[in-house]
Write an enzyme that holds these catalytic residues in place. Structure first.
Site, PDB file in Angstrom:
ATOM      1  N   TRP A   1      84.236  42.810   7.333  1.00 48.59           N
ATOM      2  CA  TRP A   1      83.143  43.749   7.523  1.00 48.59           C
ATOM      3  C   TRP A   1      83.558  44.781   8.590  1.00 48.59           C
ATOM      4  O   TRP A   1      84.123  44.445   9.613  1.00 48.59           O
ATOM      5  CB  TRP A   1      81.852  43.026   7.960  1.00 48.59           C
ATOM      6  CG  TRP A   1      80.754  44.009   8.223  1.00 48.59           C
ATOM      7  CD1 TRP A   1      79.976  44.629   7.304  1.00 48.59           C
ATOM      8  CD2 TRP A   1      80.360  44.513   9.496  1.00 48.59           C
ATOM      9  NE1 TRP A   1      79.116  45.506   7.914  1.00 48.59           N
ATOM     10  CE2 TRP A   1      79.324  45.452   9.274  1.00 48.59           C
ATOM     11  CE3 TRP A   1      80.793  44.274  10.811  1.00 48.59           C
ATOM     12  CZ2 TRP A   1      78.697  46.145  10.309  1.00 48.59           C
ATOM     13  CZ3 TRP A   1      80.166  44.973  11.840  1.00 48.59           C
ATOM     14  CH2 TRP A   1      79.125  45.889  11.583  1.00 48.59           C
TER      15      TRP A   1
ATOM     16  N   ARG B   1      72.136  37.084   7.001  1.00 46.67           N
ATOM     17  CA  ARG B   1      71.282  38.205   7.373  1.00 46.67           C
ATOM     18  C   ARG B   1      69.821  37.881   6.991  1.00 46.67           C
ATOM     19  O   ARG B   1      69.108  38.732   6.492  1.00 46.67           O
ATOM     20  CB  ARG B   1      71.735  39.509   6.697  1.00 46.67           C
ATOM     21  CG  ARG B   1      71.395  40.743   7.511  1.00 46.67           C
ATOM     22  CD  ARG B   1      71.573  42.020   6.713  1.00 46.67           C
ATOM     23  NE  ARG B   1      71.439  43.192   7.556  1.00 46.67           N
ATOM     24  CZ  ARG B   1      71.046  44.369   7.138  1.00 46.67           C
ATOM     25  NH1 ARG B   1      70.738  44.554   5.864  1.00 46.67           N
ATOM     26  NH2 ARG B   1      70.954  45.372   7.957  1.00 46.67           N
TER      27      ARG B   1
ATOM     28  N   LYS C   1      70.953  54.348  -3.391  1.00 46.86           N
ATOM     29  CA  LYS C   1      72.007  53.591  -2.708  1.00 46.86           C
ATOM     30  C   LYS C   1      71.674  52.118  -2.903  1.00 46.86           C
ATOM     31  O   LYS C   1      70.682  51.622  -2.378  1.00 46.86           O
ATOM     32  CB  LYS C   1      72.033  53.948  -1.223  1.00 46.86           C
ATOM     33  CG  LYS C   1      73.011  53.109  -0.405  1.00 46.86           C
ATOM     34  CD  LYS C   1      72.991  53.520   1.052  1.00 46.86           C
ATOM     35  CE  LYS C   1      73.857  52.608   1.909  1.00 46.86           C
ATOM     36  NZ  LYS C   1      73.782  52.968   3.330  1.00 46.86           N
TER      37      LYS C   1
ATOM     38  N   ASP D   1      72.460  48.408  -2.317  1.00 46.10           N
ATOM     39  CA  ASP D   1      73.162  47.605  -1.311  1.00 46.10           C
ATOM     40  C   ASP D   1      73.149  46.134  -1.715  1.00 46.10           C
ATOM     41  O   ASP D   1      72.359  45.708  -2.569  1.00 46.10           O
ATOM     42  CB  ASP D   1      72.423  47.792   0.034  1.00 46.10           C
ATOM     43  CG  ASP D   1      73.313  47.573   1.242  1.00 46.10           C
ATOM     44  OD1 ASP D   1      74.416  47.046   1.083  1.00 46.10           O
ATOM     45  OD2 ASP D   1      72.872  47.942   2.351  1.00 46.10           O
ATOM     46  N   MET D   2      74.001  45.342  -1.096  1.00 45.97           N
ATOM     47  CA  MET D   2      74.004  43.879  -1.314  1.00 45.97           C
ATOM     48  C   MET D   2      74.640  43.272  -0.067  1.00 45.97           C
ATOM     49  O   MET D   2      75.846  43.392   0.128  1.00 45.97           O
ATOM     50  CB  MET D   2      74.800  43.556  -2.578  1.00 45.97           C
ATOM     51  CG  MET D   2      74.994  42.072  -2.813  1.00 45.97           C
ATOM     52  SD  MET D   2      73.432  41.196  -2.857  1.00 45.97           S
ATOM     53  CE  MET D   2      73.964  39.611  -3.464  1.00 45.97           C
TER      54      MET D   2
ATOM     55  N   CYS E   1      77.141  49.838  -2.671  1.00 47.33           N
ATOM     56  CA  CYS E   1      77.350  49.480  -1.270  1.00 47.33           C
ATOM     57  C   CYS E   1      77.138  47.977  -1.187  1.00 47.33           C
ATOM     58  O   CYS E   1      76.266  47.435  -1.862  1.00 47.33           O
ATOM     59  CB  CYS E   1      76.324  50.222  -0.417  1.00 47.33           C
ATOM     60  SG  CYS E   1      76.226  49.678   1.303  1.00 47.33           S
TER      61      CYS E   1
ATOM     62  N   ASP F   1      80.870  50.055   6.723  1.00 45.17           N
ATOM     63  CA  ASP F   1      79.841  50.379   7.715  1.00 45.17           C
ATOM     64  C   ASP F   1      80.469  50.934   8.984  1.00 45.17           C
ATOM     65  O   ASP F   1      79.768  51.373   9.888  1.00 45.17           O
ATOM     66  CB  ASP F   1      79.041  49.121   8.070  1.00 45.17           C
ATOM     67  CG  ASP F   1      77.880  48.916   7.118  1.00 45.17           C
ATOM     68  OD1 ASP F   1      77.687  49.771   6.234  1.00 45.17           O
ATOM     69  OD2 ASP F   1      77.170  47.913   7.260  1.00 45.17           O
TER      70      ASP F   1
HETATM   71  C1  DGJ Z   1      74.365  47.796   5.008  1.00 46.68           C
HETATM   72  C2  DGJ Z   1      74.841  49.166   4.616  1.00 46.68           C
HETATM   73  O1  DGJ Z   1      76.217  49.187   4.525  1.00 46.68           O
HETATM   74  C3  DGJ Z   1      74.323  50.185   5.621  1.00 46.68           C
HETATM   75  O2  DGJ Z   1      74.824  51.449   5.337  1.00 46.68           O
HETATM   76  C4  DGJ Z   1      72.824  50.155   5.580  1.00 46.68           C
HETATM   77  O3  DGJ Z   1      72.377  50.608   4.332  1.00 46.68           O
HETATM   78  C5  DGJ Z   1      72.309  48.762   5.862  1.00 46.68           C
HETATM   79  N1  DGJ Z   1      72.928  47.792   5.010  1.00 46.68           N
HETATM   80  C6  DGJ Z   1      70.813  48.700   5.683  1.00 46.68           C
HETATM   81  O4  DGJ Z   1      70.318  47.433   5.831  1.00 46.68           O
END
Ligand code: DGJ
Length: 739
Positions: free
Chosen positions: A177, A418, A451, A453-454, A501, A523
């Site tokens: 990460w 998380r 966007k 995300d996961m 993402c 990130d």
């Molecule tokens: C992880 C993403 O990579 C970030 O850019 C952001 O969207 C956060 N999650 C939000 O929780």
């Protein structure tokens, strides 16, 4: 392009720059013979034949099998391993037939059917080539032609056999990460090297791409064999070097904890594994992959918008008033798309609650999302939104109503990462719930960008409503269901662009990029750290697909201080975005940002569609440089970005030679501030270095005279790099002069 020589029993796949040849040997084994610079297939005929060293090393030809099945004398990584209803675990596949097809767009496909000698199972090996690409797309379809189940314990997409090289060097990426896409090189000695994911998504610890050379290839020269797999779940690439010096790269869906029961008449299709050969080093390899992605993978052909994203500015503290203020400023600096990140829904005030409750939070948006969207649209920008549909916080209405919708084992605790769990996408009710809420969100609001995300891996892989003997299908079912959801949303909302993402770059691969217009590589938004991440990304994936944000001067990641110009230049090498708190920026900073955004827009077609050249010649001096070449309105154009890490006093930089230009053309060079004629000393943070760029590039002061040089001079003698101190950067624009 694809031919079968029936006399010699040879199959050949020829592209402009490569030949790939295999044949059917005396034992009926599909034996790989050649892959590299173009040759006549017939000249490969003497290579065909079975080999034996001793009874302990029998059937050496099977080390170069096109499709290695587990059975008989095959001990290398298998492409297919099955379990029959009667306990037999052995295959004996023989060539049955083949066909060659040609589509209207010139794409040619070879399908070879192998059939087991005793059981009703077929493997259809599919090879496809497209005009103008030195790439082969491979996958396999396993067909159960009988009336009993067969369990697939492993079904790989392809095995790529390497030619005999003096040494074998593997180039790949690793990471974690906030540190994804770190380039690595490793010698492949005898044995196996495994790159893989077991975490449920593509994973930032490795990426399904490889390159192999003899250890001597460089950015611009040398032979490179490479491949990229299109699968966004557990995958595996095994690089195996035998005692007889045969290297084979087998890849596909990871067989770890994985099985698929193929019922009577059913067909199992593996993901696509694209392989290629480049005679012009790693640069040529990357450009081949980039062009393939632009032309045949990426859904959106248009230029990507300059976006603003709220995450680092407001985190979960999202509200209409602050977002509208940010939108005003984002529009002022030239953003074209305003994206509200996490925190707009349910009780999402932090990452401990609300995930899964996709209802606009009325306290944060008393007049609904519409008020913000109207303002954003009124400012001339498109509107985008963040979602994480596959996950749920236990502290959410969704989880309280459907605690069994997550992957779990009834006797085990549910591991939270998380503070969230993963929804069981194999459950049709869950899948419809996601398609429905997303359709409502996109149908009821003027949203042009999602966007997706996961933020966690899969643990306790149990599907409550799935048969006990088929639980190991989870890893495949999750990805297939995800692809189906994305395909359905893209079908229903063709005007919406999607970004992939996964807490950064944990779900970027050729499979996901069939649905996602762009990807968030990390990130980590520190402009210097990003250079390494972006370079690693660029080995396999195209710049246009890479979203890059400009964030704060003191990076929240590692407290590094860099100038606005440096941060912009770093982010301008991909699809530019801004992720800083513009509400706290001064008028001067906003004005400089607006100037840099305007510069980006001027060179955007080159970055997002041109040929990319990584200029590695000054890496040992701490200089990262990347160049893009394409065709603009006035002829050939190029843009160069160079970044200096740190400089010792008096340690000047040699010139940097450009690449990819026409030696006989004349080019005009403009410095980084090509749209403004100031020539200040680098006093202020914002102006640092810009004047010097113009002066250095012209070599004769800022007198307004044109700096014109031939392509030959630019590529052989190079350009000056007036970079100074720490974290300095420049941008040169190079344009063909026609008159
Ligand atoms: C992880 C993403 O990579 C970030 O850019 C952001 O969207 C956060 N999650 C939000 O929780």
């Amino acid at each position: 392009m694809i031919q079968f020589d029936s006399d010699r029993r040879l199959f050949s796949i020829s592209t402009d720059g490569s030949s790939y040849v295999f044949g059917l040997n005396d034992k009926g084994v599909l034996q790989h013979l050649y892959w590299g610079d173009p040759v006549a297939a017939a000249d490969c005929a003497p290579l065909l034949g079975s080999r034996l060293h001793s009874s302990f090393d029998a059937a050496l030809d099977r080390e170069a099998e096109e499709f290695a099945y587990w059975g008989g004398l095959s001990y290398m990584e298998p492409c297919l391993k099955v379990r029959w209803y009667d306990g037999v675990r052995d295959l004996r596949m023989a060539y049955a037939s083949h066909r060659i097809e040609r589509a209207d767009d010139g794409k040619e496909t070879l399908t070879i059917v192998l059939r087991d000698e005793a059981y009703p199972l077929e493997a259809h090996l599919v090879y496809a080539v497209r005009p103008g690409h030195d790439l082969i797309e491979r996958h396999v379809e396993i067909v159960n032609a009988g009336d009993r189940d067969v369990v697939l314990e492993s079904a790989q997409s392809a095995a790529w056999s390497m030619p005999e090289l003096r040494d074998y060097r593997l180039t790949h990426v690793t990471g974690k990460w906030a540190g994804e896409f770190q380039l690595r090189g490793a010698a492949l000695t005898e044995g196996k090297k495994v790159l893989e994911s077991r975490r449920g998504f593509t994973d930032g610890h490795a990426n399904p791409w490889f390159a192999i050379d003899d250890g001597a290839a460089t950015e611009e020269a040398g032979r490179v064999w490479f491949g990229a797999l299109g699968w966004s779940g557990n995958w595996k690439i095994v690089l195996e070097n035998t005692a007889f010096g045969r290297v084979r790269v087998t890849g596909g869906i990871n067989d770890f904890d994985s099985e698929w029961t193929l019922g009577p008449g059913e067909r199992f299709e593996t993901p696509s594994f694209v392989g290629g050969y480049a005679a012009g080093g790693f640069g040529a390899m990357s450009r081949a992959l980039h062009r393939y992605q632009y032309e045949h993978v990426s859904p959106g052909k248009e230029l990507r918008k300059v976006l603003y994203n709220s995450w680092e500015a407001t985190y979960f503290d999202v509200n209409a008033k602050d977002q509208m203020a940010l939108a005003e400023r984002a529009a002022k600096v030239g953003a074209e798309l305003f994206v509200v990140d996490d925190g707009w829904f349910g009780q999402r005030h932090h990452d401990r609650a609300g995930l899964g409750d996709w209802i606009v939070n009325a306290d944060k948006f008393p007049n609904g999302l519409e008020e913000l969207i109207d303002r954003v649209r009124g400012l001339g920008m498109a509107f985008g939104i963040w979602v994480e549909p596959e996950a749920v916080n236990p502290d959410s209405e969704l989880y309280r109503s459907h605690p069994d919708w997550v992957y779990h084992f009834p006797t085990r605790p549910r591991t939270e990462l998380r503070n969230q769990l993963v929804l069981d996408l194999s459950n049709p009710a869950v899948k419809s719930y996601i398609v429905d809420f997303m359709s409502r969100l996109l149908g009821e609001h003027d949203i042009s960008f999602v966007k997706w995300d996961m933020n966690r891996t899969i643990t306790e892989p149990g599907m409550r409503d799935h048969p006990l003997n088929r639980q190991k299908e989870l890893w495949i079912r999750h990805v297939r269901s995800l692809y189906e959801i994305w395909a359905e949303l893209r079908r229903r909302f063709p005007g919406v662009a999607f970004e992939t993402c996964a807490g950064g770059g944990s779900r970027i691969d050729l499979g996901m990029l069939r649905y996602a217009d762009q990807a968030w590589p990390s990130d980590n938004t520190d402009a210097f750290d990003r250079l390494g991440i972006q370079e690693g990304f660029s080995y396999a994936y195209a710049p246009k697909l890479m979203t890059c944000w400009v964030t704060e001067a003191v990076s929240g990641m590692n407290k590094r201080i860099t100038s606005l110009k440096y941060r912009f230049h770093s982010a301008m090498t991909g699809t530019l975005g801004i992720g800083a708190n513009l509400n706290e920026w001064s008028e001067e900073q906003l004005a400089e940002a607006a100037r840099l955004v305007a510069q980006y827009k001027a060179i955007r077609p080159l970055v997002q569609g041109g040929r990319q050249y990584r200029l590695a010649a000054l890496k040992h001096k701490g200089v990262d440089a990347v160049q893009y070449v394409g065709v603009g309105e006035s002829g050939e154009e190029s843009v160069l970005f160079a970044f200096l890490h740190a400089q010792k006093l008096g340690d000047g930089l040699p010139r940097l030679c450009l690449l990819g230009l026409d030696p006989d053309k004349r080019y005009e060079i403009e410095g980084g501030a090509f749209d403004c004629a100031k020539n200040e000393e680098p006093e202020s943070e914002g102006a640092k270095g810009e004047g010097a760029e113009i002066e250095g590039a012209r070599g004769k002061g800022n007198d307004g005279a044109k700096d014109v040089r031939s392509g030959r001079a630019l590529m052989r003698i190079g350009v000056e790099l007036p970079l100074r101190g720490d974290f300095d950067s420049l941008m040169y624009r190079v344009r063909e002069l026609r008159s």
